[in-house]
Scaffold this motif. Structure first.
Motif, PDB file in Angstrom:
ATOM      1  N   TYR A  55     -28.554 -19.519 -12.178  1.00  0.00           N
ATOM      2  CA  TYR A  55     -29.248 -18.660 -13.137  1.00  0.00           C
ATOM      3  C   TYR A  55     -30.348 -19.410 -13.881  1.00  0.00           C
ATOM      4  CZ  TYR A  55     -25.502 -15.285 -12.409  1.00  0.00           C
ATOM      5  OH  TYR A  55     -24.628 -14.379 -11.838  1.00  0.00           O
ATOM      6  N   HIS A 100     -26.385  -9.797  -7.039  1.00  0.00           N
ATOM      7  CA  HIS A 100     -26.965  -9.491  -8.354  1.00  0.00           C
ATOM      8  C   HIS A 100     -28.382 -10.025  -8.602  1.00  0.00           C
ATOM      9  CE1 HIS A 100     -25.266 -13.512  -8.983  1.00  0.00           C
ATOM     10  NE2 HIS A 100     -24.043 -13.010  -8.875  1.00  0.00           N
ATOM     11  N   ARG A 117     -29.950 -10.224 -12.164  1.00  0.00           N
ATOM     12  CA  ARG A 117     -29.472 -11.158 -13.185  1.00  0.00           C
ATOM     13  C   ARG A 117     -30.256 -12.474 -13.222  1.00  0.00           C
ATOM     14  NH1 ARG A 117     -23.262 -12.086 -13.429  1.00  0.00           N
ATOM     15  NH2 ARG A 117     -23.945 -12.946 -15.438  1.00  0.00           N
ATOM     16  N   ASN A 140     -32.982 -14.266 -14.429  1.00  0.00           N
ATOM     17  CA  ASN A 140     -34.022 -13.979 -15.427  1.00  0.00           C
ATOM     18  C   ASN A 140     -35.362 -14.619 -15.109  1.00  0.00           C
ATOM     19  OD1 ASN A 140     -33.510 -16.650 -16.085  1.00  0.00           O
ATOM     20  ND2 ASN A 140     -32.411 -16.189 -17.965  1.00  0.00           N
ATOM     21  N   ALA A 163     -24.352  -3.735 -14.487  1.00  0.00           N
ATOM     22  CA  ALA A 163     -25.740  -3.794 -14.968  1.00  0.00           C
ATOM     23  C   ALA A 163     -26.263  -2.414 -15.330  1.00  0.00           C
ATOM     24  CB  ALA A 163     -26.633  -4.435 -13.905  1.00  0.00           C
ATOM     25  N   TYR A 202     -24.954  -6.490 -19.125  1.00  0.00           N
ATOM     26  CA  TYR A 202     -25.566  -7.817 -19.142  1.00  0.00           C
ATOM     27  C   TYR A 202     -26.772  -7.911 -20.072  1.00  0.00           C
ATOM     28  CZ  TYR A 202     -22.885  -8.193 -14.773  1.00  0.00           C
ATOM     29  OH  TYR A 202     -21.889  -8.183 -13.816  1.00  0.00           O
ATOM     30  N   VAL A 258     -31.728  -7.376 -18.013  1.00  0.00           N
ATOM     31  CA  VAL A 258     -31.071  -7.139 -16.723  1.00  0.00           C
ATOM     32  C   VAL A 258     -31.069  -5.651 -16.398  1.00  0.00           C
ATOM     33  CG1 VAL A 258     -28.895  -7.311 -15.439  1.00  0.00           C
ATOM     34  CG2 VAL A 258     -29.659  -9.217 -16.865  1.00  0.00           C
TER      35      VAL A 258
END
Length: 244
Positions: A126, A151, A154, A156, A181, A186, A190
């Protein structure tokens, strides 16, 4: 003057019959998901109450953290029915591979633990995308696999950069949405990204990514995206996942 707005549907009520969850952390004591068979029983019962009867356990495989492989995952998955008493429910198993420094070695050692046929669930840090990301995506496909990116909403570092998501799709990635989501679990960034990917039709599958009770509870919250039709169509893609 009174103003009336259409009540937003509860996400779990949109889940169709035959839906297969292709991303979860239900096997006990093997990663950061369920810690015991008792906890696995509770999570599965909660999901079943929401209309999800078919699960896929996808334990993390991550360098320096979760040293899972076929030998650690398969025996647990095969003993599922010995510990979990749920009628009309089933469990499949695969793995969620972190694209990290050890991934090339795992690919070379093979075979990978696939969702079905040649579909491999992968994820990224992440913090930032790996420098070798596109090399790994290419290598996977050379070896006959098709990457399913878990995902994507997610990460960023991709928020606000739809061209990066399109590039991933062009590189052969399938996208798997985390259902929480859609209820804002989240956070706003997101949720916004999930809505954009949904509206562009970039998602291929969905999953709960359930680790604990809060993830299940999020599925019982109102839908926070406007495009209900796209959500319904996406959920339908998981129906009979293992039989079609």
């Amino acid at each position: 003057m009174w103003f009336f707005t259409k009540q937003k549907p509860i996400l779990s009520r949109l889940i169709p019959e035959g839906y297969v969850d292709i991303h979860s952390h239900l096997l006990p004591g093997i990663d950061d998901g369920c810690a015991s068979w008792e906890e696995t029983q509770m999570r599965c019962a909660e999901l079943k109450a929401l209309g999800i009867h078919h699960f896929t356990a996808t334990p993390h495989i991550m360098a320096g953290v979760w040293h899972n492989n076929r030998a650690t995952i398969e025996p647990l998955a095969q003993s599922f029915s010995d510990h979990i008493a749920l009628e009309s429910s089933s469990l499949h198993w695969a793995a969620e591979y972190m694209l990290d420094a050890e991934f090339t070695q795992k690919l070379q050692e093979g075979p990978l633990c696939t969702l079905k046929e040649n579909l491999v669930l992968v994820e990224m840090s992440y913090q930032q995308p790996p420098l070798a990301l596109y090399d790994w995506l290419f290598e996977l496909q050379v070896e006959g696999y098709r990457p399913v990116l878990a995902h994507p909403e997610r990460y960023n570092f991709y928020h606000g950069k739809m061209e990066e998501y399109r590039r991933l799709k062009k590189a052969g990635c399938l996208f798997q949405l985390n259902l929480p989501a859609l209820t804002g679990y989240y956070g706003w960034p997101v949720l916004k990204t999930a809505a954009l990917l949904l509206n562009e039709g970039l998602y291929d599958y969905s999953g709960t990514d359930v680790h604990h009770e809060k993830h299940v509870q999020a599925l019982s919250q109102p839908l926070a995206v406007k495009n209900e039709k796209a959500v319904v169509e996406l959920l339908q893609k998981n129906v009979d996942f293992y039989t079609k």
